[in-house]
Design an enzyme around this catalytic site. Structure first.
Site, PDB file in Angstrom:
ATOM      1  N   GLU A 204      10.836  19.104   3.811  1.00  0.00           N
ATOM      2  CA  GLU A 204      10.766  17.966   3.453  1.00  0.00           C
ATOM      3  C   GLU A 204      11.767  17.394   2.381  1.00  0.00           C
ATOM      4  OE1 GLU A 204       6.973  15.688   2.903  1.00  0.00           O
ATOM      5  OE2 GLU A 204       7.816  15.179   0.988  1.00  0.00           O
TER       6      GLU A 204
ATOM      7  N   ALA B 148      12.591   6.503  -2.007  1.00  0.00           N
ATOM      8  CA  ALA B 148      12.082   6.162  -3.234  1.00  0.00           C
ATOM      9  C   ALA B 148      12.668   4.570  -3.347  1.00  0.00           C
ATOM     10  CB  ALA B 148      13.259   7.004  -4.376  1.00  0.00           C
TER      11      ALA B 148
ATOM     12  N   ARG C 173      -1.547   6.118   4.903  1.00  0.00           N
ATOM     13  CA  ARG C 173      -2.058   5.112   4.277  1.00  0.00           C
ATOM     14  C   ARG C 173      -0.894   4.439   3.199  1.00  0.00           C
ATOM     15  NH1 ARG C 173      -6.701   4.543  -0.308  1.00  0.00           N
ATOM     16  NH2 ARG C 173      -4.742   5.359  -1.473  1.00  0.00           N
TER      17      ARG C 173
ATOM     18  N   ALA D  17      -5.172   5.446   7.030  1.00  0.00           N
ATOM     19  CA  ALA D  17      -4.144   5.899   7.778  1.00  0.00           C
ATOM     20  C   ALA D  17      -4.698   6.175   9.393  1.00  0.00           C
ATOM     21  CB  ALA D  17      -3.831   7.464   7.408  1.00  0.00           C
TER      22      ALA D  17
ATOM     23  N   TYR E 182      -5.917  17.612   2.939  1.00  0.00           N
ATOM     24  CA  TYR E 182      -5.959  17.954   1.542  1.00  0.00           C
ATOM     25  C   TYR E 182      -6.824  19.101   1.205  1.00  0.00           C
ATOM     26  CZ  TYR E 182      -3.920  13.440   0.906  1.00  0.00           C
ATOM     27  OH  TYR E 182      -2.980  12.341   1.036  1.00  0.00           O
TER      28      TYR E 182
ATOM     29  N   HIS F  86      -9.168  14.980  -0.940  1.00  0.00           N
ATOM     30  CA  HIS F  86      -8.495  13.765  -1.321  1.00  0.00           C
ATOM     31  C   HIS F  86      -9.069  13.385  -2.480  1.00  0.00           C
ATOM     32  CE1 HIS F  86      -6.923   9.603  -1.347  1.00  0.00           C
ATOM     33  NE2 HIS F  86      -5.960  10.150  -0.385  1.00  0.00           N
TER      34      HIS F  86
END
Length: 292
Positions: free
Chosen positions: A16, A50, A107, A123, A143, A147
């Protein structure tokens, strides 16, 4: 190629990256990609950018360049919390026009004290919209340590199963530092009928500020072993970087040995760290690929 298909033949190793900020030199990200693609990852995902907002256009362009210029499969992240359906369709149409076949439906963060003006609350709303209107491979997040906004592990798995039922083809986990959390989560996910590929998200922690931000944002627990590493090397940046790399390598080695579907490395746009980790585990990835 749709990323869900890659898991049929091998243990996946993916990366990533994040786009440059709006006022940054864009050549830097391509210098980074020149070095990262030497690893020959199975795919590279690109975060929304960003600065967010209009900077999302950079996500699509970079994801397109990864696929069409570097000939590595790509994934474009897409947070939906502030989007109307018309805006979402415009973004997705742009992705398709750029040859992108994979989208990570998220989301996104809700700005504190505000209410989303968009048509998507979670989401799963975006996943359903994509599934109903596009022939795209849909990814979603999961997660291992639950989450932060969830009511608990059972509730979290219920909604994760719902995302898969809505059309998610492939899951990528939030980072974790204790593999036992991931193994426990994976077992429960399979029992719950979640049978799509689940990649383990690994972030090599290489500086103290990064650790503090991670704990605050993600609620990740720091294992005693990692705390000892931090306490020993926190005043030596190079030593902490190398210790963080070694810790990530240990995690990945254990995960691959246990038959994980894949490893998704959060590179933080640092080719040196990505190469060090891949060089240490590439034989294990290859061995799993040959076994398949």
């Amino acid at each position: 190629m749709k990323t869900a298909d890659i898991f049929k033949t091998k243990t996946v190793f993916s990366l990533e990256i994040f786009p440059p900020k709006p006022d940054a030199d864009e050549s830097v990200i391509y210098n980074t990609l020149d070095q990262l693609t030497d690893i020959s990852p199975d795919f590279i995902s690109v975060t929304y950018g960003a600065g967010g907002g209009k900077n999302g256009a950079k996500t699509i362009q970079i994801a397109s360049d990864i696929k069409n210029k570097y000939h590595v499969e790509s994934i474009a992240h897409m947070p939906c919390i502030n989007l109307t359906k018309d805006q979402a369709a415009s973004i997705l149409d742009n992705m398709v026009a750029h040859g992108i076949e994979n989208v990570l439906a998220l989301r996104g963060d809700i700005p504190e004290g505000t209410v989303s003006p968009g048509d998507f609350t979670h989401a799963d709303d975006l996943i359903t919209f994509i599934q109903d209107n596009y022939d795209l491979n849909i990814l979603a997040a999961c997660y291992p340590e639950v989450h932060p906004e969830s009511m608990g592990a059972v509730d979290d798995l219920k909604w994760l199963r719902h995302k898969v039922d809505c059309g998610a083809d492939h899951l990528i986990s939030q980072l974790f530092l204790d593999n036992e959390y991931f193994f426990s989560f994976l077992e429960k996910a399979r029992i719950a009928g979640i049978n799509v590929p689940i990649e383990a998200g690994i972030m090599p922690v290489t500086n103290k500020k990064q650790i503090e931000r991670m704990v605050k944002m993600c609620g990740v627990e720091l294992p005693k072993k990692f705390i000892r590493v931090l306490e020993r090397y926190e005043d030596n940046d190079i030593a902490l970087r190398d210790a963080g790399i070694a810790y990530a390598v240990d995690q990945i080695t254990d995960l691959i040995a246990e038959g994980v579907d894949g490893i998704h490395l959060y590179t933080m746009n640092n080719p040196y760290i990505a190469h060090k980790i891949y060089d240490a585990v590439q034989n294990l990835v290859a061995a799993k690929a040959n076994a398949c």
